[in-house]
Design a protein around this motif. Structure first.
Motif, PDB file in Angstrom:
ATOM      1  N   UNK A   1       9.651   7.168 -40.999  1.00  0.00           N
ATOM      2  CA  UNK A   1      10.639   8.206 -41.019  1.00  0.00           C
ATOM      3  C   UNK A   1      10.733   8.817 -42.196  1.00  0.00           C
ATOM      4  N   UNK A   2      10.666   7.848 -43.400  1.00  0.00           N
ATOM      5  CA  UNK A   2      10.691   8.524 -44.852  1.00  0.00           C
ATOM      6  C   UNK A   2       9.399   9.033 -45.141  1.00  0.00           C
ATOM      7  N   UNK A   3       8.305   8.621 -44.611  1.00  0.00           N
ATOM      8  CA  UNK A   3       6.874   9.477 -45.041  1.00  0.00           C
ATOM      9  C   UNK A   3       7.004  10.619 -44.422  1.00  0.00           C
ATOM     10  N   UNK A   4       7.405  10.778 -43.075  1.00  0.00           N
ATOM     11  CA  UNK A   4       7.596  12.124 -42.481  1.00  0.00           C
ATOM     12  C   UNK A   4       8.361  13.166 -43.169  1.00  0.00           C
ATOM     13  N   UNK A   5       9.612  12.538 -43.544  1.00  0.00           N
ATOM     14  CA  UNK A   5      10.623  13.158 -44.229  1.00  0.00           C
ATOM     15  C   UNK A   5      10.255  13.865 -45.540  1.00  0.00           C
ATOM     16  N   UNK A   6       9.340  13.008 -46.411  1.00  0.00           N
ATOM     17  CA  UNK A   6       9.019  13.345 -47.776  1.00  0.00           C
ATOM     18  C   UNK A   6       8.005  14.631 -47.623  1.00  0.00           C
ATOM     19  N   UNK A   7       7.003  14.435 -46.590  1.00  0.00           N
ATOM     20  CA  UNK A   7       5.945  15.152 -46.450  1.00  0.00           C
ATOM     21  C   UNK A   7       6.683  16.536 -45.888  1.00  0.00           C
ATOM     22  N   UNK A   8       7.206  16.495 -44.936  1.00  0.00           N
ATOM     23  CA  UNK A   8       7.847  17.507 -44.533  1.00  0.00           C
ATOM     24  C   UNK A   8       8.774  18.399 -45.250  1.00  0.00           C
ATOM     25  N   UNK A   9       9.531  17.733 -46.000  1.00  0.00           N
ATOM     26  CA  UNK A   9      10.461  18.534 -47.157  1.00  0.00           C
ATOM     27  C   UNK A   9       9.662  19.003 -48.285  1.00  0.00           C
ATOM     28  N   UNK A  10       8.397  18.260 -48.641  1.00  0.00           N
ATOM     29  CA  UNK A  10       7.678  19.131 -49.662  1.00  0.00           C
ATOM     30  C   UNK A  10       6.895  20.322 -49.151  1.00  0.00           C
ATOM     31  N   UNK A  11       6.449  20.254 -47.750  1.00  0.00           N
ATOM     32  CA  UNK A  11       5.981  21.620 -47.291  1.00  0.00           C
ATOM     33  C   UNK A  11       6.807  22.655 -47.085  1.00  0.00           C
ATOM     34  N   UNK A  12       8.088  22.156 -46.658  1.00  0.00           N
ATOM     35  CA  UNK A  12       9.111  23.361 -46.409  1.00  0.00           C
ATOM     36  C   UNK A  12       9.586  23.798 -47.666  1.00  0.00           C
ATOM     37  N   UNK A  13       9.865  23.123 -48.551  1.00  0.00           N
ATOM     38  CA  UNK A  13      10.064  23.307 -49.931  1.00  0.00           C
ATOM     39  C   UNK A  13       9.363  24.737 -50.702  1.00  0.00           C
ATOM     40  N   UNK A  14       8.048  24.182 -50.547  1.00  0.00           N
ATOM     41  CA  UNK A  14       6.961  25.161 -51.003  1.00  0.00           C
ATOM     42  C   UNK A  14       6.806  26.404 -50.310  1.00  0.00           C
ATOM     43  N   UNK A  15       7.310  26.693 -48.803  1.00  0.00           N
ATOM     44  CA  UNK A  15       7.378  27.828 -48.406  1.00  0.00           C
ATOM     45  C   UNK A  15       8.803  28.353 -48.636  1.00  0.00           C
ATOM     46  N   UNK A  16       9.742  27.822 -48.982  1.00  0.00           N
ATOM     47  CA  UNK A  16      11.120  28.475 -49.571  1.00  0.00           C
ATOM     48  C   UNK A  16      10.679  29.032 -50.893  1.00  0.00           C
ATOM     49  N   UNK A  17       9.924  28.380 -51.708  1.00  0.00           N
ATOM     50  CA  UNK A  17       9.693  29.093 -53.016  1.00  0.00           C
ATOM     51  C   UNK A  17       8.996  30.163 -52.817  1.00  0.00           C
ATOM     52  N   UNK A  18       7.920  30.312 -51.924  1.00  0.00           N
ATOM     53  CA  UNK A  18       7.207  31.477 -51.931  1.00  0.00           C
ATOM     54  C   UNK A  18       8.053  32.627 -51.087  1.00  0.00           C
ATOM     55  N   UNK A  19       8.698  32.166 -50.028  1.00  0.00           N
ATOM     56  CA  UNK A  19       9.754  33.301 -49.509  1.00  0.00           C
ATOM     57  C   UNK A  19      10.669  33.852 -50.476  1.00  0.00           C
ATOM     58  N   UNK A  20      11.273  32.793 -51.351  1.00  0.00           N
ATOM     59  CA  UNK A  20      12.234  33.278 -52.402  1.00  0.00           C
ATOM     60  C   UNK A  20      11.601  34.254 -53.294  1.00  0.00           C
TER      61      UNK A  20
END
Length: 282
Positions: free
Chosen positions: A184-203
């Protein structure tokens, strides 16, 4: 006076699973597009539209729509009554405001799901929606500043995602069995990193739209993924980030299974209102 956690639990678990399903589709389709095996690059709306080509596609669309309505209702209610005990500090209020925005965005995605299921919303892309509301904001007083504030807020949310990845605290509200915590932690870390990058691009695109006062510069999630594909070795960047978004979708199912849901104290909303009133009069 408290609201029972039972009804909230149903809303939260159904909603988290529905959001997870959307991210799984977004990430999975983009991975296929990156490696040249079909699929497509888009946001949540595009992923939902992909279901229209399948037999009985309206049924999963309606089910996801109901789940997203549940997610929206839970997010808004939880933020109003401070179910996660963030408090009325500037940081706490900021977190709750982000949850309100999340509820609104996913409520809009629920409308898209229902309109597609009933055959009245098959046109338009994810960037169209982002550009439409950006254009509306630009017509308001201080419109460029409003767009800039939204863009900066999304960038801030992206940075917060990376902060959570660094701290590894995305399981703190989950009751995960010890044998499942590493996965669960591995999925969370990978997922949050990818989602964070897309947020940076959108913003970032929103900040550019504000700078140029041009709504056509705005992009949604699909536009952010397209921007990655346009870079050198873009197919590889897209594949990695898309796989991360799929991981975030899988983590959503872990949240749906193990998220702790507390009863809401109606007095918390009153305390928040009083705290805001005191700040306003200070």
């Amino acid at each position: 006076m408290k609201l029972s956690a039972i009804g909230l639990e149903h809303l939260a678990r159904a909603g988290l699973a529905a959001r997870g399903a959307v991210y799984l589709m977004v990430g999975g389709l983009a991975v296929l597009a990156a490696v040249g095996s079909g699929g497509g690059v888009g946001g949540g709306g595009s992923a939902l539209r992909s279901l229209l080509g399948h037999p009985l596609g309206a049924l999963p669309l309606a089910a996801i729509g109901l789940g997203l309505v549940a997610f929206s209702a839970w997010r808004l209610t939880n933020a109003a009554f401070d179910g996660d005990r963030h408090g009325a500090s500037p940081k706490g209020l900021g977190t709750r405001a982000v949850h309100v925005l999340s509820g609104i965005v996913n409520g809009g995605l629920a409308v898209t799901a229902f309109s597609l299921a009933f055959g009245v919303g098959r046109r338009g892309g994810d960037n169209d929606a982002a550009q439409d509301w950006t254009a509306w904001l630009l017509t308001q007083p201080f419109g460029r500043w409003l767009v800039a504030i939204v863009g900066a807020g999304i960038v801030g949310a992206g940075l917060f995602h990376f902060w959570k990845v660094w701290r590894g605290d995305m399981l703190k509200r989950l009751s995960v069995p010890p044998e499942r915590r590493h996965l669960a932690l591995t999925l969370g870390r990978i997922g949050y990193a990818a989602r964070g990058l897309t947020f940076l691009i959108i913003g970032g695109f929103l900040l550019i739209a504000a700078l140029h006062s041009d709504s056509s510069e705005a992009r949604g999630l699909g536009g952010a993924l397209e921007a990655l594909r346009e870079q050198p070795v873009g197919w590889a960047l897209l594949a990695v980030v898309a796989a991360g978004l799929a991981a975030f979708g899988a983590f959503g199912f872990a949240q749906a299974r193990w998220r702790r849901i507390e009863a809401l104290d109606l007095g918390d909303a009153r305390q928040t209102i009083d705290a805001l009133a005191r700040r306003a009069s200070a």
